[in-house]
Design an enzyme around this catalytic site. Structure first.
Site, PDB file in Angstrom:
ATOM      1  N   GLY A  11       0.835  -1.210   0.000  1.00  0.00           N
ATOM      2  CA  GLY A  11       0.000   0.000   0.000  1.00  0.00           C
ATOM      3  C   GLY A  11       0.863   1.250   0.000  1.00  0.00           C
ATOM      4  O   GLY A  11       1.858   1.309   0.710  1.00  0.00           O
ATOM      5  N   ARG A  25      20.056   9.801  -2.492  1.00  0.00           N
ATOM      6  CA  ARG A  25      21.035  10.867  -2.236  1.00  0.00           C
ATOM      7  C   ARG A  25      22.142  10.408  -1.281  1.00  0.00           C
ATOM      8  O   ARG A  25      23.313  10.710  -1.488  1.00  0.00           O
ATOM      9  CB  ARG A  25      20.329  12.101  -1.683  1.00  0.00           C
ATOM     10  N   ARG A  72       1.222  -5.121  -6.050  1.00  0.00           N
ATOM     11  CA  ARG A  72       1.159  -6.344  -5.260  1.00  0.00           C
ATOM     12  C   ARG A  72       1.507  -7.467  -6.232  1.00  0.00           C
ATOM     13  O   ARG A  72       0.975  -7.517  -7.336  1.00  0.00           O
ATOM     14  CB  ARG A  72      -0.233  -6.492  -4.642  1.00  0.00           C
ATOM     15  N   ASP A 103       4.142  -4.429   6.321  1.00  0.00           N
ATOM     16  CA  ASP A 103       4.399  -5.751   6.885  1.00  0.00           C
ATOM     17  C   ASP A 103       4.581  -6.838   5.814  1.00  0.00           C
ATOM     18  O   ASP A 103       5.527  -7.629   5.864  1.00  0.00           O
ATOM     19  CB  ASP A 103       3.185  -6.045   7.791  1.00  0.00           C
ATOM     20  N   THR A 125       3.652   2.823   6.089  1.00  0.00           N
ATOM     21  CA  THR A 125       2.241   2.438   5.994  1.00  0.00           C
ATOM     22  C   THR A 125       1.435   3.385   6.881  1.00  0.00           C
ATOM     23  O   THR A 125       1.891   3.721   7.983  1.00  0.00           O
ATOM     24  CB  THR A 125       1.995   0.983   6.438  1.00  0.00           C
ATOM     25  N   ASP A 127      -1.009   2.629   8.495  1.00  0.00           N
ATOM     26  CA  ASP A 127      -1.592   1.867   9.608  1.00  0.00           C
ATOM     27  C   ASP A 127      -0.759   1.917  10.891  1.00  0.00           C
ATOM     28  O   ASP A 127      -1.266   1.603  11.960  1.00  0.00           O
ATOM     29  CB  ASP A 127      -1.772   0.394   9.212  1.00  0.00           C
ATOM     30  N   ASP A 129       1.480  -0.114  11.932  1.00  0.00           N
ATOM     31  CA  ASP A 129       1.311  -1.423  12.582  1.00  0.00           C
ATOM     32  C   ASP A 129       2.528  -2.332  12.458  1.00  0.00           C
ATOM     33  O   ASP A 129       2.383  -3.545  12.349  1.00  0.00           O
ATOM     34  CB  ASP A 129       0.071  -2.129  11.980  1.00  0.00           C
ATOM     35  N   ARG A 154     -17.441  17.894  12.524  1.00  0.00           N
ATOM     36  CA  ARG A 154     -17.884  18.426  13.822  1.00  0.00           C
ATOM     37  C   ARG A 154     -18.691  19.715  13.647  1.00  0.00           C
ATOM     38  O   ARG A 154     -19.666  19.948  14.362  1.00  0.00           O
ATOM     39  CB  ARG A 154     -16.670  18.676  14.713  1.00  0.00           C
ATOM     40  N   MET A 169      -9.558   4.067   7.959  1.00  0.00           N
ATOM     41  CA  MET A 169      -8.856   2.853   7.548  1.00  0.00           C
ATOM     42  C   MET A 169      -8.268   2.125   8.755  1.00  0.00           C
ATOM     43  O   MET A 169      -8.050   2.741   9.805  1.00  0.00           O
ATOM     44  CB  MET A 169      -7.763   3.192   6.547  1.00  0.00           C
ATOM     45  N   ARG A 171      -7.675  -2.267   8.913  1.00  0.00           N
ATOM     46  CA  ARG A 171      -8.337  -3.576   8.904  1.00  0.00           C
ATOM     47  C   ARG A 171      -7.977  -4.378  10.152  1.00  0.00           C
ATOM     48  O   ARG A 171      -8.831  -4.965  10.777  1.00  0.00           O
ATOM     49  CB  ARG A 171      -7.944  -4.361   7.643  1.00  0.00           C
ATOM     50  N   ALA A 186     -13.307  12.423  19.925  1.00  0.00           N
ATOM     51  CA  ALA A 186     -14.450  11.539  19.649  1.00  0.00           C
ATOM     52  C   ALA A 186     -15.024  10.961  20.942  1.00  0.00           C
ATOM     53  O   ALA A 186     -14.298  10.746  21.908  1.00  0.00           O
ATOM     54  CB  ALA A 186     -14.014  10.404  18.735  1.00  0.00           C
ATOM     55  N   ARG A 211     -27.010  14.843  29.593  1.00  0.00           N
ATOM     56  CA  ARG A 211     -26.281  15.981  30.177  1.00  0.00           C
ATOM     57  C   ARG A 211     -26.404  17.227  29.309  1.00  0.00           C
ATOM     58  O   ARG A 211     -25.758  18.231  29.559  1.00  0.00           O
ATOM     59  CB  ARG A 211     -24.790  15.642  30.306  1.00  0.00           C
TER      60      ARG A 211
HETATM   61  P1  ADP Z   1       2.152  -4.172   2.599  1.00  0.00           P
HETATM   62  O1  ADP Z   1       3.625  -4.199   2.391  1.00  0.00           O
HETATM   63  O2  ADP Z   1       1.587  -2.802   2.481  1.00  0.00           O
HETATM   64  O3  ADP Z   1       1.744  -4.903   3.864  1.00  0.00           O
HETATM   65  P2  ADP Z   1       1.215  -6.494   1.018  1.00  0.00           P
HETATM   66  O4  ADP Z   1       0.834  -7.290   2.203  1.00  0.00           O
HETATM   67  O5  ADP Z   1       0.282  -6.481  -0.133  1.00  0.00           O
HETATM   68  O6  ADP Z   1       1.497  -4.953   1.370  1.00  0.00           O
HETATM   69  O7  ADP Z   1       2.638  -7.031   0.518  1.00  0.00           O
HETATM   70  C1  ADP Z   1       3.278  -6.474  -0.611  1.00  0.00           C
HETATM   71  C2  ADP Z   1       3.926  -7.553  -1.454  1.00  0.00           C
HETATM   72  O8  ADP Z   1       4.937  -8.219  -0.688  1.00  0.00           O
HETATM   73  C3  ADP Z   1       2.993  -8.654  -1.918  1.00  0.00           C
HETATM   74  O9  ADP Z   1       2.281  -8.332  -3.086  1.00  0.00           O
HETATM   75  C4  ADP Z   1       3.970  -9.801  -2.188  1.00  0.00           C
HETATM   76  O10 ADP Z   1       4.562  -9.670  -3.467  1.00  0.00           O
HETATM   77  C5  ADP Z   1       5.045  -9.574  -1.139  1.00  0.00           C
HETATM   78  N1  ADP Z   1       4.822 -10.485   0.007  1.00  0.00           N
HETATM   79  C6  ADP Z   1       3.943 -10.380   1.012  1.00  0.00           C
HETATM   80  N2  ADP Z   1       4.015 -11.426   1.857  1.00  0.00           N
HETATM   81  C7  ADP Z   1       4.972 -12.243   1.365  1.00  0.00           C
HETATM   82  C8  ADP Z   1       5.521 -13.499   1.765  1.00  0.00           C
HETATM   83  N3  ADP Z   1       5.093 -14.142   2.867  1.00  0.00           N
HETATM   84  N4  ADP Z   1       6.496 -14.047   0.988  1.00  0.00           N
HETATM   85  C9  ADP Z   1       6.936 -13.422  -0.110  1.00  0.00           C
HETATM   86  N5  ADP Z   1       6.462 -12.235  -0.542  1.00  0.00           N
HETATM   87  C10 ADP Z   1       5.492 -11.647   0.170  1.00  0.00           C
END
Ligand code: ADP
Length: 319
Positions: A11, A25, A72, A103, A125, A127, A129, A154, A169, A171, A186, A211
């Site tokens: 993402g 750079r 992806r 992640d 990201t 998120d 996370d 508001r 956003m 999930r 909020a 109130r």
């Molecule tokens: P984000 O990095 O935002 O979490 P994704 O979960 O879609 O996004 O992961 C991005 C890309 O990383 C995926 O399209 C895939 O190509 C690669 N990827 C994700 N998980 C794995 C995995 N377990 N092994 C190999 N490649 C992975």
């Protein structure tokens, strides 16, 4: 380490460009050659690799999204796909790779490192996370976008004495909802990490009305349920009428905040330093306001932890 490459994956997040600029750079400053890989891991497999110069990353620090584009890639999840990627890197004489993403992208980087390519990951990201770092690139910008929207909502909520549900956003991670709820004042914040209780939401709304409170804002992270579902639930359970606002993809775009540009610049440069030291399988992050690097495997060892103190505070301040 003579030549490195950088890619963005998963993402998109505001500040990715600032990180790409920093990697390029810093590498050139250190006398390395540096290439950009377009379209994430899929571009790596397809050989979409271009040698970069100082000017290749000019005028991008303020732009949202990613000039390297993101994708992806299902093919990269297979060993054959990753072997193709390794072949492209070898063909192009690339000794190490910086991956900017979330992640999932980090998992891909981990797999690539096991095939002998040193990879260093920069967290980006909205998120927020990723284990081991207090902040990811893009979170601050997205948070400010959400706050701007809540402030506007508001105005209407208060003028018309209405209850609004704002869907943000997230999930699996509630950071954006939690921070936005705290900063936006909020009344209720629903996040994936915590159980919700409809009776409790109703009670809070009704006691506020009792109130003399004229309006309320509820924040729901998309991973809990949709704002429309929550609106229906409140209506069916207690006859409470609400208005719904789904913020959607505006949360991912826009010019990165100053803070995101600064951490992106710091993270990118640190990633280059780690590669120059010949290290791979490393994540970059921020701990106690300091830029740190740590073993990539730590990212996958535990579930992302919610900031429990902030959640508690949000409950205390919204009585
Ligand atoms: P984000 O990095 O935002 O979490 P994704 O979960 O879609 O996004 O992961 C991005 C890309 O990383 C995926 O399209 C895939 O190509 C690669 N990827 C994700 N998980 C794995 C995995 N377990 N092994 C190999 N490649 C992975």
């Amino acid at each position: 380490m003579k030549k490195i490459a950088v890619l963005t994956s998963g993402g998109d997040a505001p500040g990715m460009n600032a990180a790409v600029r920093s990697v390029v750079r810093k590498a050139l400053y250190e006398g390395l050659e540096v290439a950009g890989v377009f379209n994430g891991y899929q571009g790596l497999i397809d050989g979409k690799i271009e040698l970069f110069q100082l000017g290749s990353v000019g005028d991008i620090i303020h732009r949202g999204g990613t000039v390297l584009r993101s994708a992806r890639s299902a093919e990269f999840r297979t060993l054959e796909g990753r072997q193709k990627a390794v072949k492209q890197l070898t063909l192009n004489g690339i000794d190490g790779l910086v991956i900017i993403g979330g992640d999932g992208s980090f998992r891909g980087a981990h797999e690539l490192t096991t095939l002998g390519i040193p990879c260093v990951c920069v967290p980006a990201t909205i998120d927020n996370d990723i284990n081991g770092t207090e902040f990811t690139i893009g979170f601050d910008t997205a948070l400010n976008t959400v706050i701007e929207a809540i402030d506007k909502i508001r105005d209407t909520a208060s003028s018309h004495e209405r209850t609004f549900i704002v869907e943000v956003m997230g999930r699996d991670a509630g950071d954006l909802a939690l921070w936005a709820g705290l900063a936006g004042g909020a009344e209720t914040i629903l996040i994936p990490e915590e159980q919700y209780d409809v009776e409790d939401i109703v009670e809070r709304l009704e006691s506020g009305t009792g109130r003399g409170k004229k309006h309320s804002i509820l924040i729901v992270a998309e991973g809990v349920m949709s704002a429309n579902e929550l609106a229906t639930l409140l209506n069916e359970k207690a006859g409470i009428e609400t208005r719904v606002s789904v913020l959607g993809h505006i949360q991912r775009g826009g010019s990165p905040s100053a803070r995101d540009r600064v951490i992106a610049s710091e993270f990118g440069a640190r990633a280059v330093e780690v590669l120059m030291a010949g290290r791979g399988g490393v994540a970059i992050g921020m701990q106690n306001h300091q830029v740190v690097d740590y073993d990539l495997e730590q990212v996958f060892q535990t579930e992302h932890q919610l900031d429990a103190a902030k959640y508690k505070l949000s409950k205390e301040l919204s009585i």
